[in-house]
Design an enzyme around this catalytic site. Structure first.
Site, PDB file in Angstrom:
ATOM      1  N   HIS A   1      46.821  32.778  39.273  1.00  0.00           N
ATOM      2  CA  HIS A   1      45.629  33.533  39.695  1.00  0.00           C
ATOM      3  C   HIS A   1      44.447  32.598  39.976  1.00  0.00           C
ATOM      4  CE1 HIS A   1      47.476  37.354  37.742  1.00  0.00           C
ATOM      5  NE2 HIS A   1      47.775  37.281  39.016  1.00  0.00           N
TER       6      HIS A   1
ATOM      7  N   ASP B   1      48.193  44.282  40.524  1.00  0.00           N
ATOM      8  CA  ASP B   1      47.892  44.121  39.088  1.00  0.00           C
ATOM      9  C   ASP B   1      46.430  43.705  38.872  1.00  0.00           C
ATOM     10  OD1 ASP B   1      49.852  41.385  39.812  1.00  0.00           O
ATOM     11  OD2 ASP B   1      47.752  41.122  39.275  1.00  0.00           O
TER      12      ASP B   1
ATOM     13  N   GLU C   1      46.835  47.225  48.734  1.00  0.00           N
ATOM     14  CA  GLU C   1      48.096  47.257  47.988  1.00  0.00           C
ATOM     15  C   GLU C   1      48.909  48.446  48.487  1.00  0.00           C
ATOM     16  OE1 GLU C   1      51.233  47.408  45.880  1.00  0.00           O
ATOM     17  OE2 GLU C   1      49.946  45.720  45.301  1.00  0.00           O
TER      18      GLU C   1
ATOM     19  N   ASP D   1      49.848  49.688  53.706  1.00  0.00           N
ATOM     20  CA  ASP D   1      50.698  48.549  54.048  1.00  0.00           C
ATOM     21  C   ASP D   1      49.801  47.447  54.596  1.00  0.00           C
ATOM     22  OD1 ASP D   1      53.650  48.102  56.194  1.00  0.00           O
ATOM     23  OD2 ASP D   1      52.393  46.676  55.121  1.00  0.00           O
TER      24      ASP D   1
ATOM     25  N   ASP E   1      48.767  37.956  48.016  1.00  0.00           N
ATOM     26  CA  ASP E   1      49.433  37.937  46.701  1.00  0.00           C
ATOM     27  C   ASP E   1      50.558  38.960  46.741  1.00  0.00           C
ATOM     28  OD1 ASP E   1      48.598  39.102  43.359  1.00  0.00           O
ATOM     29  OD2 ASP E   1      50.128  37.671  44.044  1.00  0.00           O
TER      30      ASP E   1
ATOM     31  N   THR F   1      54.819  40.292  46.912  1.00  0.00           N
ATOM     32  CA  THR F   1      56.143  40.092  46.338  1.00  0.00           C
ATOM     33  C   THR F   1      56.889  39.114  47.252  1.00  0.00           C
ATOM     34  OG1 THR F   1      56.626  42.133  47.543  1.00  0.00           O
ATOM     35  CG2 THR F   1      56.373  42.320  45.177  1.00  0.00           C
TER      36      THR F   1
HETATM   37  N1  SAM Z   1      52.030  37.117  41.919  1.00  0.00           N
HETATM   38  C1  SAM Z   1      53.167  37.883  42.170  1.00  0.00           C
HETATM   39  C2  SAM Z   1      54.239  37.010  42.799  1.00  0.00           C
HETATM   40  O1  SAM Z   1      53.907  35.857  43.068  1.00  0.00           O
HETATM   41  O2  SAM Z   1      55.372  37.421  42.926  1.00  0.00           O
HETATM   42  C3  SAM Z   1      52.818  39.060  43.050  1.00  0.00           C
HETATM   43  C4  SAM Z   1      52.069  40.004  42.277  1.00  0.00           C
HETATM   44  S1  SAM Z   1      51.523  41.461  43.062  1.00  0.00           S
HETATM   45  C5  SAM Z   1      52.026  42.577  41.842  1.00  0.00           C
HETATM   46  C6  SAM Z   1      52.570  41.789  44.410  1.00  0.00           C
HETATM   47  C7  SAM Z   1      52.216  43.106  45.069  1.00  0.00           C
HETATM   48  O3  SAM Z   1      52.494  43.077  46.484  1.00  0.00           O
HETATM   49  C8  SAM Z   1      53.036  44.304  44.519  1.00  0.00           C
HETATM   50  O4  SAM Z   1      52.187  45.150  43.786  1.00  0.00           O
HETATM   51  C9  SAM Z   1      53.593  44.988  45.781  1.00  0.00           C
HETATM   52  O5  SAM Z   1      53.578  46.388  45.715  1.00  0.00           O
HETATM   53  C10 SAM Z   1      52.643  44.444  46.859  1.00  0.00           C
HETATM   54  N2  SAM Z   1      53.175  44.534  48.219  1.00  0.00           N
HETATM   55  C11 SAM Z   1      54.452  44.286  48.627  1.00  0.00           C
HETATM   56  N3  SAM Z   1      54.564  44.514  49.965  1.00  0.00           N
HETATM   57  C12 SAM Z   1      53.336  44.919  50.399  1.00  0.00           C
HETATM   58  C13 SAM Z   1      52.809  45.292  51.687  1.00  0.00           C
HETATM   59  N4  SAM Z   1      53.598  45.304  52.769  1.00  0.00           N
HETATM   60  N5  SAM Z   1      51.494  45.598  51.767  1.00  0.00           N
HETATM   61  C14 SAM Z   1      50.691  45.575  50.661  1.00  0.00           C
HETATM   62  N6  SAM Z   1      51.131  45.251  49.406  1.00  0.00           N
HETATM   63  C15 SAM Z   1      52.436  44.915  49.288  1.00  0.00           C
END
Ligand code: SAM
Length: 291
Positions: free
Chosen positions: A66, A90, A110, A142, A160, A162
């Site tokens: 972070h 998060d 998000e 999205d 940040d 997935t």
């Molecule tokens: N730091 C973590 C990692 O390095 O794996 C990521 C943490 S954060 C929780 C990742 C977030 O990205 C998730 O809450 C997920 O729902 C979000 N996410 C995935 N695809 C997305 C998209 N197309 N648009 C916006 N958010 C998205």
């Protein structure tokens, strides 16, 4: 230990490798509209959040990722006011961004409302200060659609996300990075979660290749995060200008002091600069990335 439940990270199953956690207590488990979510208590790492079998955040080592995903781009930029976070449900990144008084507005986009809702309950150390801050705007959408349609312009964009699977896959495409460039203000900087090069070299090479085609400055920096297993974590770097990455350590230190020298546990001006000195195998992967 034998009778404990063990939860494996399945992200690297194709490599025949698993990191596995002995679980004290499962706090929350849910199949959301977008992904499988499990939160559990772990003896050494505290709370651990996993999405689709990939570790997202743990209480014990969250500060490394972070801080490095936030203070590096913001202090390299030097006068960031408008910041966009894609993903980050998060709110761990948002909490670090709002430590910068120069930032006038932070927008977090998000896709999965469940992640934000459950983080309000289970990660109050992040969500508490963030949702109490009038500069914070939470958008459930999205990220691809948002950057393709917004008429706003951002000084710093922090992706940040997935890994490139499920809803996160689109966030590693050239289309997405081109849309990020479209809504980047002059002199802007973008950083991206870009995996662990030892296990996921193609992810980094592909992203840097896209950056090279779209931005004046392209590359990555690294940090070691215990639960992003596999050695160095790569954070993608794309900027409208080569100056931010070349900012001298003295200037970074002066900007940090001017920002109130808020507490950090990993980031320092020296670590900031050193993070761009890449081990040879990563430097070669980045150099090989074709536009
Ligand atoms: N730091 C973590 C990692 O390095 O794996 C990521 C943490 S954060 C929780 C990742 C977030 O990205 C998730 O809450 C997920 O729902 C979000 N996410 C995935 N695809 C997305 C998209 N197309 N648009 C916006 N958010 C998205």
């Amino acid at each position: 230990m034998a009778d404990k439940r063990w939860i494996p990270e399945t992200l690297f199953d194709a490599l025949g490798f698993r990191m596995t956690f002995a679980v004290e207590k499962v706090l929350y488990e849910l199949e959301t509209e977008h992904q499988h979510l499990v939160l559990f208590e772990q003896k050494h790492f505290g709370k651990v959040l996993m999405l689709d079998g990939a570790t997202q955040v743990t209480t014990r080592d969250e500060f490394i990722y972070h801080e490095m995903m936030t203070h590096v781009p913001i202090l390299a930029h030097g006068s960031a006011r408008e910041v966009l976070v894609i993903g980050g449900g998060d709110c761990g990144i948002a909490e670090e961004v709002l430590k910068h008084k120069t930032v006038t507005r932070l927008t977090q986009v998000e896709i999965d409302e469940s992640v934000v809702d459950f983080s309000k309950e289970h990660f109050p150390e992040f969500t508490g200060p963030v949702f109490a801050d009038p500069r914070f705007e939470s958008v459930i959408a999205d990220g691809m659609k948002y950057v393709a349609e917004t008429d706003r312009r951002f000084d710093v964009i922090i992706v940040d996300s997935t890994d490139p699977q499920g809803p996160g896959a689109v966030l590693f495409t050239r289309e997405f990075y081109a849309a990020c460039k479209r809504c980047m203000a002059k002199g802007g900087v973008m950083v991206t979660q870009n995996g662990v090069p030892f296990f996921q070299p193609d992810e980094l090479i592909s992203s840097v290749g896209h950056f090279r085609a779209l931005f004046a400055d392209a590359g990555c920096y690294v940090a070691a995060i215990p639960t992003y297993v596999g050695g160095h974590m790569a954070m993608g770097w794309a900027a409208d200008d080569t100056a931010p990455r070349a900012t001298p350590v003295e200037t970074i230190a002066a900007r940090y002091a001017a920002a109130g020298a808020f507490a950090t546990k990993y980031w320092t001006p020296e670590v900031h600069k050193a993070a761009f000195a890449l081990p040879r195998f990563i430097a070669e992967a980045v150099a090989a990335a074709k536009a």
